[in-house]
Motif scaffolding. Structure first.
Motif, short mmCIF file in Angstrom:
data_model
loop_
_atom_site.label_atom_id
_atom_site.label_comp_id
_atom_site.label_asym_id
_atom_site.label_seq_id
_atom_site.Cartn_x
_atom_site.Cartn_y
_atom_site.Cartn_z
N GLY A 167 19.11 37.63 -34.65
CA GLY A 167 20.16 36.62 -34.45
C GLY A 167 20.08 35.86 -33.14
N THR A 168 18.86 35.55 -32.72
CA THR A 168 18.73 34.68 -31.52
C THR A 168 17.77 33.55 -31.82
N SER A 169 18.08 32.37 -31.25
CA SER A 169 17.17 31.23 -31.43
C SER A 169 15.93 31.41 -30.55
N LYS A 179 4.86 42.14 -27.79
CA LYS A 179 3.68 41.97 -28.65
C LYS A 179 2.39 42.11 -27.84
N GLN A 180 2.38 41.52 -26.65
CA GLN A 180 1.18 41.63 -25.80
C GLN A 180 0.85 43.09 -25.48
N ASN A 181 1.89 43.93 -25.54
CA ASN A 181 1.68 45.36 -25.24
C ASN A 181 1.59 46.20 -26.51
N GLY A 182 1.28 45.55 -27.61
CA GLY A 182 0.95 46.27 -28.85
C GLY A 182 2.12 46.55 -29.78
N SER A 183 3.30 46.03 -29.48
CA SER A 183 4.46 46.30 -30.33
C SER A 183 4.41 45.46 -31.61
N TYR A 184 5.08 45.96 -32.64
CA TYR A 184 5.16 45.26 -33.93
C TYR A 184 6.50 44.51 -33.95
N LEU A 185 6.45 43.17 -34.11
CA LEU A 185 7.67 42.35 -34.01
C LEU A 185 8.28 42.08 -35.37
N ILE A 186 9.56 42.40 -35.51
CA ILE A 186 10.28 42.09 -36.75
C ILE A 186 11.45 41.18 -36.38
N GLU A 187 11.51 40.02 -37.03
CA GLU A 187 12.61 39.08 -36.77
C GLU A 187 13.60 39.09 -37.93
N ILE A 188 14.90 39.18 -37.59
CA ILE A 188 15.96 39.13 -38.60
C ILE A 188 16.82 37.92 -38.29
N ASN A 189 16.75 36.94 -39.17
CA ASN A 189 17.44 35.67 -38.90
C ASN A 189 17.41 34.85 -40.20
N PRO A 190 18.50 34.17 -40.53
CA PRO A 190 18.45 33.32 -41.74
C PRO A 190 17.60 32.07 -41.52
N ASN A 191 17.35 31.73 -40.25
CA ASN A 191 16.59 30.50 -39.94
C ASN A 191 15.38 30.81 -39.08
N LYS A 192 14.42 29.86 -39.09
CA LYS A 192 13.24 30.01 -38.21
C LYS A 192 13.67 29.77 -36.77
N THR A 193 12.95 30.40 -35.85
CA THR A 193 13.29 30.28 -34.42
C THR A 193 12.05 29.92 -33.61
N ALA A 194 12.25 29.86 -32.31
CA ALA A 194 11.14 29.50 -31.41
C ALA A 194 10.04 30.55 -31.39
N ILE A 195 10.31 31.77 -31.89
CA ILE A 195 9.27 32.80 -31.87
C ILE A 195 8.81 33.21 -33.27
N SER A 196 9.33 32.52 -34.29
CA SER A 196 8.98 32.93 -35.67
C SER A 196 7.47 32.96 -35.90
N HIS A 197 6.76 32.04 -35.24
CA HIS A 197 5.31 31.96 -35.48
C HIS A 197 4.53 33.14 -34.89
#
Ligand code: BJW
Ligand code: ZN
Length: 260
Positions: free
Chosen positions: A193-195, A209-227
């Motif tokens: 829930g953050t843009s 992510k740079q340190n090997g973490s797995y990123l999961i985004e929860i948001n109804p819309n695309k954000t600045a980090i969706s890519h």
């Protein structure tokens, strides 16, 4: 599995030791607290910099103070939702868990989450800009109500401001350092829930992510980090988070049986 279809996500959760979560205004939207940006945003009519800056507060104290008092009233009447509660559950499942929030509404704490890292402060706390005297919510409310001009002043004459971080201001050093550390140490990093528009909070997912973490985004819309995220779960956090935490529980239980 109710929501996780992705084998890589399941594999990562199975061996995860550290989980960190970054939340934004979207997680409190279902509690009736308006978000900042976008069509539903607080700031469609005025720019964030116009309201959330020290200059705005100093030159237009009444308008900015009224805006914060209005938001305090909304928050006072609101309750934590199923998204906040799911994160409280997740905390109980994971050994090394960090909850980092950009929100100033205190709803994570009211849902029962312990040691929340509040990057942008808390709207219920206030202090004098001249002598640093702290004011409890009740003390502040009394001063605010007694002042017809809505310019809250300390007994020393200084203006009283909310304990929040405005644009151009430094985040509390300990908070941002703890947040960086939590991102670096995480195996799974949830962005909820953050843009992801405002720095330095927006740097945290990238750092994770740079340190090997797995990123999961929860948001109804695309954000600045969706890519850059590994997995997008599109939907509102009040619906998605409880399902995701159920999946975490199932995966972790299965894993315990397997490793026994
Ligand atoms: C749902 C949903 C549902 C909807 N379920 N999801 C260029 C020029 C000038 C400055 C800068 C610049 N570049 C970078 C900067 C720095 C600046 C910055 O980032 N500016 C940007 C505008 C680019 N940052 C700062 O100034 C920071 N300080 C700093 O950098 O200090 C450096 C320094 C060092 C040493 C000395 C001095 C200084 C401070 C930033 C402070 C931000 N403060 C605010 C206000 C707090 C008080 C208040 O609340 O009034 O924090 S701004 C506002 O944005 C607030 C939020 O926490 C923050 C982030 O917003 P958030 O949470 O992402 O909300 P939205 O609305 O953007 O997004 C909501 C999301 O929810 C959307 O994606 C929806 O889709 C989603 N959603 N319903 C799940 N049901
Ligand atoms: Zn004072």
């Amino acid at each position: 599995m109710k929501i996780l279809k992705d084998d890589e996500a399941i594999r990562r959760i199975k061996c995860a030791k550290g989980v960190a979560v970054l939340t934004g205004a979207g997680i409190s939207a279902e509690s009736g607290i308006p978000i900042f940006r976008g069509e539903e945003g607080l700031w469609t009519k005025m720019s964030p910099e116009e309201m959330a800056s020290f200059e705005a507060f100093y030159h237009n104290t009444a308008i900015v103070s009224e805006w914060y008092q209005h938001r305090r009233d909304i928050i006072d009447k609101s309750e934590p939702n199923s998204g906040h509660k799911a994160l409280k559950m997740l905390e109980g499942l994971v050994g090394d868990f960090s909850l980092i929030t950009q929100n100033i509404d205190g709803l994570h704490q009211r849902a029962g989450s312990g040691s929340v890292i509040e990057l942008h402060g808390n709207i219920m706390e206030n202090y004098c800009i001249k002598c640093n005297q702290q004011y409890s919510p009740q003390e502040f409310d009394e001063i605010y109500q007694q002042n017809p001009e809505h310019i809250p002043r300390c007994y020393c004459g200084g203006l009283i401001r909310p304990n929040v971080v405005w644009f151009g201001e430094q985040l509390p050093v300990e908070c941002i350092e703890n947040a960086y550390q939590a991102a670096i140490n995480s195996d799974i990093f949830l962005v909820v829930g953050t843009s992801a528009y405002v720095a330095p909070a927006s740097d945290l997912p990238r750092l994770a992510k740079q340190n090997g973490s797995y990123l999961i985004e929860i948001n109804p819309n695309k954000t600045a980090i969706s890519h850059i995220v590994d997995l997008r779960l599109e939907g509102s956090s009040g619906v998605v988070l409880p399902l995701l935490v159920d999946d975490f529980k199932e995966i972790m239980l299965e894993n315990k049986q397997f490793t026994r």
